[in-house]
Design an enzyme around this catalytic site. Structure first.
Site, short mmCIF file in Angstrom:
data_model
loop_
_atom_site.label_atom_id
_atom_site.label_comp_id
_atom_site.label_asym_id
_atom_site.label_seq_id
_atom_site.Cartn_x
_atom_site.Cartn_y
_atom_site.Cartn_z
N SER A 75 0.85 -1.19 0.00
CA SER A 75 0.00 0.00 0.00
C SER A 75 0.89 1.24 0.00
O SER A 75 2.05 1.18 0.44
CB SER A 75 -0.89 0.00 1.25
N TYR A 132 -1.32 -0.78 10.84
CA TYR A 132 -1.56 -1.11 9.43
C TYR A 132 -0.44 -0.59 8.53
O TYR A 132 0.12 -1.33 7.72
CB TYR A 132 -2.90 -0.54 8.96
#
Length: 262
Positions: free
Chosen positions: A143, A156
């Site tokens: 990501s 995360y």
């Protein structure tokens, strides 16, 4: 290469989002598929559709990858059925939003298990199998959050930074083998990620910046087959990542905190 000689592609998190779109991409190219996710109903529907539409073989395994030893069960399934795997797509992952100190530890650890441990476990367990192929691939989905610390998504973003670093190192280690390793780091994608993370603020912002799973999947598969090391899709995402490298970290973190604030 005929369809019968093509190896299987194993895709985790295949029931929806980017994983589902990658399944379509590879099925269209004639690859037999091994689809892994939690929802048996969604996996079966996808598998049936791909077999009818593209005439490929598609088998499924419904399993919760956040459970310890889940990766071993995936490998046992592969060995029991004598699947010849030539592509590993580590796509499964999710986010937990909120202040770290106020979030349930179990939720954070479960996310770490899926986002990091499963990537390491499946890669380690499958490398010996992938080496049997003349050309094999590992595609790890990271990501743009990998490139910065993100308050309220602290764990995360750290897991995705791990995936990026791990992928680059693994690529170097395997550079003299038949296995090509690629890290693909998308920004916001219309996959339901924000809803699962409980991030309503991102839902509103993402409407303006979301990429669609199909276009992201196509770019990811092309990057994999072209043996790219690290790919960030979308001009806006590329600019933001480079800005993260140039601007002071404190400024970047304050900006991110404003975007993802509770």
């Amino acid at each position: 290469m005929s369809e019968k000689t093509k190896p299987y592609a194993l895709i985790t998190g295949a029931s929806k989002g980017i994983g589902k779109s990658i399944a379509y991409e590879l099925a269209e190219k004639g690859y037999p598929l091994l689809l892994v996710a939690r929802s048996e109903e969604e996996l079966k529907a996808l598998s049936d559709e791909l077999q009818v539409k593209y005439g490929i073989i598609s088998d499924i395994l419904s399993i919760d990858l956040s459970i310890n030893n889940a990766s071993l069960k995936v490998i046992d399934w592969i060995k029991m059925n004598n699947y010849s795997v030539g592509i590993l797509v580590n796509n499964a992952g999710y986010g937990v939003w909120g202040n770290f100190s106020q979030s349930a530890l179990g939720d954070q650890l479960g996310m770490m298990q899926v986002n990091m441990n499963v990537v390491v476990e499946l890669s380690h367990l499958l490398v010996p199998i992938l080496l049997h192929e003349k050309q094999a691939y590992i595609l790890n989905i990271s990501s743009t959050a990998a490139y910065q610390a993100v308050p309220t998504l602290a764990v995360y973003s750290a897991t995705k930074a791990f995936v990026l670093s791990f992928t680059r190192a693994l690529r170097f280690e395997l550079s003299q083998t038949s296995i090509s390793v690629t890290c693909f780091s998308p920004g916001p994608v219309d996959t339901g990620f924000a809803a699962r993370a409980g991030l309503s603020a991102l839902n509103k912002m993402a409407e303006k910046f979301n990429m669609q799973p199909d276009e992201v999947a196509k770019m990811a598969v092309n990057a994999m087959f072209n043996k790219k090391s690290e790919v960030i899709p979308g001009f806006t995402n590329i600019i933001s990542v480079y800005a993260n490298r140039l601007l002071p970290k404190a400024f970047i973190e304050k900006t991110a905190a404003g975007i993802y604030k509770i």
